[in-house]
Design an enzyme around this catalytic site. Structure first.
Site, PDB file in Angstrom:
ATOM      1  N   GLU A 198      52.962  -2.459  79.681  1.00 52.68           N
ATOM      2  CA  GLU A 198      53.600  -1.417  80.506  1.00 52.68           C
ATOM      3  C   GLU A 198      54.420  -1.984  81.669  1.00 52.68           C
ATOM      4  O   GLU A 198      54.633  -1.313  82.676  1.00 52.68           O
ATOM      5  CB  GLU A 198      52.544  -0.424  81.030  1.00 52.68           C
ATOM      6  N   GLU A 274      49.355   2.496  72.601  1.00 51.46           N
ATOM      7  CA  GLU A 274      48.277   2.969  73.478  1.00 51.46           C
ATOM      8  C   GLU A 274      48.451   4.464  73.670  1.00 51.46           C
ATOM      9  O   GLU A 274      49.545   4.931  73.992  1.00 51.46           O
ATOM     10  CB  GLU A 274      48.278   2.245  74.830  1.00 51.46           C
TER      11      GLU A 274
END
EC number: 3.2.1.46
Length: 685
Positions: A198, A274
């Protein structure tokens, strides 16, 4: 719905007929009658025109961070039972994929995970618990796919910058050593490697990583990028032929079941690498059931990976109980097999990576969705979900409103599936306890005289799996022990000669890394200690504190006495603390409040109301120096706190109005070496 189906099952059972006519006679008459009563749209499942995308599996993340921390401390047989519910084929969640954090020493949501290279010349492939977890997963399912992904990185890689791309070769070397170490020391083959969770990717780094993998004979290890949003990486791949070539999978996080045009244009595998991250209630299970289907129906994603695998961290840390199941009480052995486990089973137990989706998948007329997959060898699995908006909201992203209502859905099997004689039926109904069923096997559906068609009455918040596979099973063990609070008297002298895990039980590091240590300089009482081992700030993923800290105990502790031997290793500037009523952790650790009792190598002490040291209750001079053992005692009772040094009162009855409760903790003033021994808490709630 369930009652109706069960009565239908009973009707089928009581029909008296000869064995020869049995298979035809047991065709799902009630299903077909329903179709006559309330005609609905027909959904054709057909492989005549070829198949859809290859299915890559359903999985979960351990890490990002420290989400499996308490699991390793569970006593047997409960620890093995938990692992069976997660990984054992045809038993529980039966996961196809395990994704783990490559520990980087930094705070990565609910704690820190240790790196295999704390320092430039340091390599140790036995720290933490992800190696152990991968081996346990492989033990149960030798075919499980393994993925590694860094969140934080050890500070030395940044050369003074909070950035992993200062020296691209060095960072690639660091990641490749982890993959090589997994094989050399644990016989684990890592299948996929990620870039930086991320956070920014660097195209040149990805290319260098591929070359270095190849140079080590790791051509089989595939690269997934960029574990963030679709847009940037997919657009870059379309413009950069070399980048396009080296990225095998585009992985996005929390995509809301949708991909973007550029990602689809690449023709690469698309994964929700995710997702979920939602409280494991029935609403969380509804979220999981909806996205497992709709990530493919809407976004062509062939794998969905849940954060997180098992909620094995203190519940009051961020995102408490956001695992597929809950195992946060190693001291009692209590765990809960939550409903997301059984929602997973609807897909995982009846498919395998390498199967293919049919092209004929889609949405149901009155809400919900269906997918179908085949192994190409005649087996077919159909998964139908009717999760309502109210009961399937994930934690993110925003879910636009949609409606689901009762409907009759007719499915017609065509192509190579038209001759299938029988489908096994597995059923889940989420919601009210009185109507709730989790992964219940119903009577099978006979199709011999129905021209390959059948009709289901569907109501909201249901899951059906219809499959040719007969191997499904709802595994179970005797109930685990009852839930108990953390022991109110707790001691640890850290006297472990050859620890199986590098971290002491129940301590949850929130900044820094605390490891078992053998103190060669002290053959006596302090030969075995717990040591904070980071000497510089990591390349952070979250807002690590400026001080190191490890928490332990019951968040509801109010009145307590904490006693611990401490040893400052850094002359002049070093410092250590013990603390009580610590009220925050995880990504919020910088703002933790509590009562912190500090001593410093410069001969001073402090009492503060926060970890950062802004709220000062008391300070003064004291006979303290580095390289000497001291015993600190902190007593908090009601609205007052007192402290002792070497069992002599140092400060008394300081008013403390906030917080009212929290964990106990130990830690250091900065990223510095320090040791702790003979930790002891006596608490009352």
């Amino acid at each position: 719905m369930a009652e109706w189906l069960l009565s239908a099952s009973r009707q089928r059972r009581v029909k008296a007929m000869t064995a020869a006519a049995g298979s035809a006679g047991r065709a799902a008459v009630p299903f077909l009658l329903c179709a006559l009563l309330a005609p609905g749209g027909a959904y054709v499942l057909d492989d005549s025109d070829g198949l859809g995308r290859e299915f890559d599996g359903i999985g979960a993340v351990s890490g990002g961070g420290a989400t499996s921390r308490l699991l390793v401390n569970y006593p047997e047989p409960y620890r093995s039972q938990i692992l069976d519910y997660l990984f054992k084929p045809n038993f529980g969640a039966s996961l196809h994929i395990l994704k783990v954090e490559i520990g980087g020493d930094g705070q990565t949501t609910d704690g820190t995970e240790p790196s295999h290279m704390h320092y430039a010349l340091d390599e140790n492939y036995f720290r933490g618990y992800e190696w152990w977890l991968m081996k346990e997963a492989k033990k149960r399912n030798p075919n499980i796919t393994l993925i590694g992904l860094p969140w934080s990185f050890p500070g030395w890689l940044g050369k003074g910058f909070d950035w992993p791309y200062v020296n691209l070769q060095l960072t690639a070397y660091y990641v490749v050593t982890w993959i090589v170490g997994a094989k050399r020391y644990h016989d684990l083959d890592i299948d996929y490697i990620g870039i930086w969770n991320e956070r920014s990717y660097n195209a040149n780094y990805i290319k260098i990583l591929r070359k270095m993998l190849n140079s080590q004979g790791l051509q089989r290890v595939k690269i997934i990028a960029s574990d963030n949003l679709w847009e940037s990486i997919s657009a870059a791949m379309l413009l950069d032929a070399e980048l396009f070539k080296v990225v095998d999978v585009i992985g996005a996080h929390y995509p809301g079941t949708h991909s973007v045009k550029d990602a689809r244009l690449t023709g690469k595998k698309l994964w929700s690498s995710e997702d979920f991250s939602t409280l494991n209630s029935d609403t969380g299970a509804g979220c999981w059931g909806r996205i497992l289907n709709q990530n493919y129906v809407n976004g062509y994603m062939t794998s969905t990976i849940a954060w997180n695998l098992v909620a094995s961290y203190y519940e009051q840390l961020p995102y408490g109980r956001c695992g597929l199941m809950t195992a946060q009480e190693p001291w009692s052995g209590h765990y809960v097999v939550e409903s997301p486990v059984w929602v997973s089973a609807h897909t995982t137990q009846f498919t395998q990576p390498g199967w293919y989706y049919l092209k004929t998948v889609g949405h149901l007329e009155k809400g919900g969705s269906y997918v179908a997959l085949t192994d190409g060898l005649g087996n077919l699995t159909i998964i139908i979900e009717t999760m309502s908006h109210k009961h399937s909201k994930c934690i993110r992203p925003f879910l636009p409103y949609f409606n689901v209502s009762q409907q009759f859905a007719t499915f017609v099997l065509k192509g190579s599936f038209s001759e299938i004689p029988e489908l096994q039926v597995w059923y889940t109904k989420l919601g009210k306890t009185s109507e709730r069923f989790l992964f219940k096997q119903l009577d099978s559906l006979w199709l011999l005289d129905s021209n390959g068609s059948f009709t289901l009455k569907l109501q909201e918040d249901e899951l059906f799996t219809l499959t040719t596979l007969t191997t499904g099973r709802k595994g179970s063990y005797l109930p685990p022990p009852k839930s108990q609070r953390f022991p109110s008297t707790y001691k640890d002298d850290f006297n472990v000669d050859y620890p199986f895990f590098s971290e002491a039980p129940n301590f949850a590091d929130q900044t820094g890394v605390f490891e078992y240590f053998t103190n060669m300089e002290d053959p006596g009482e302090h030969h075995f200690t717990l040591r904070q081992v980071l000497n510089q700030r990591p390349i952070t993923w979250a807002a690590d504190a400026s001080n190191t800290i490890s928490i332990i105990g019951d968040y509801n502790w109010t009145n307590l006495t904490i006693k611990c031997d401490v040893y400052i290793e850094t002359p002049d500037t070093g410092g250590v603390f013990i603390a009580g009523r610590v009220n925050k952790g995880g990504i919020l650790i910088r703002s933790a409040r509590g009562i912190f009792f500090w001593i410093f190598a410069n001969g001073s002490y402090r009492v503060t109301g926060d970890l950062a040291g802004w709220i000062i209750y008391a300070l003064g001079h004291v006979e303290v120096t580095a390289k000497t053992w001291y015993t600190l005692t902190l007593t908090i009772k009601g609205r007052f706190a007192s402290g002792m040094l070497n069992d002599k009162s140092l400060w008394t009855d300081i008013p403390v109005n906030f917080p009212k409760n929290g964990w106990a903790a130990i830690g250091t003033h900065s990223f510095e070496f320090a040791q702790f021994d003979n930790f002891h808490v006596e608490a009352t709630h």
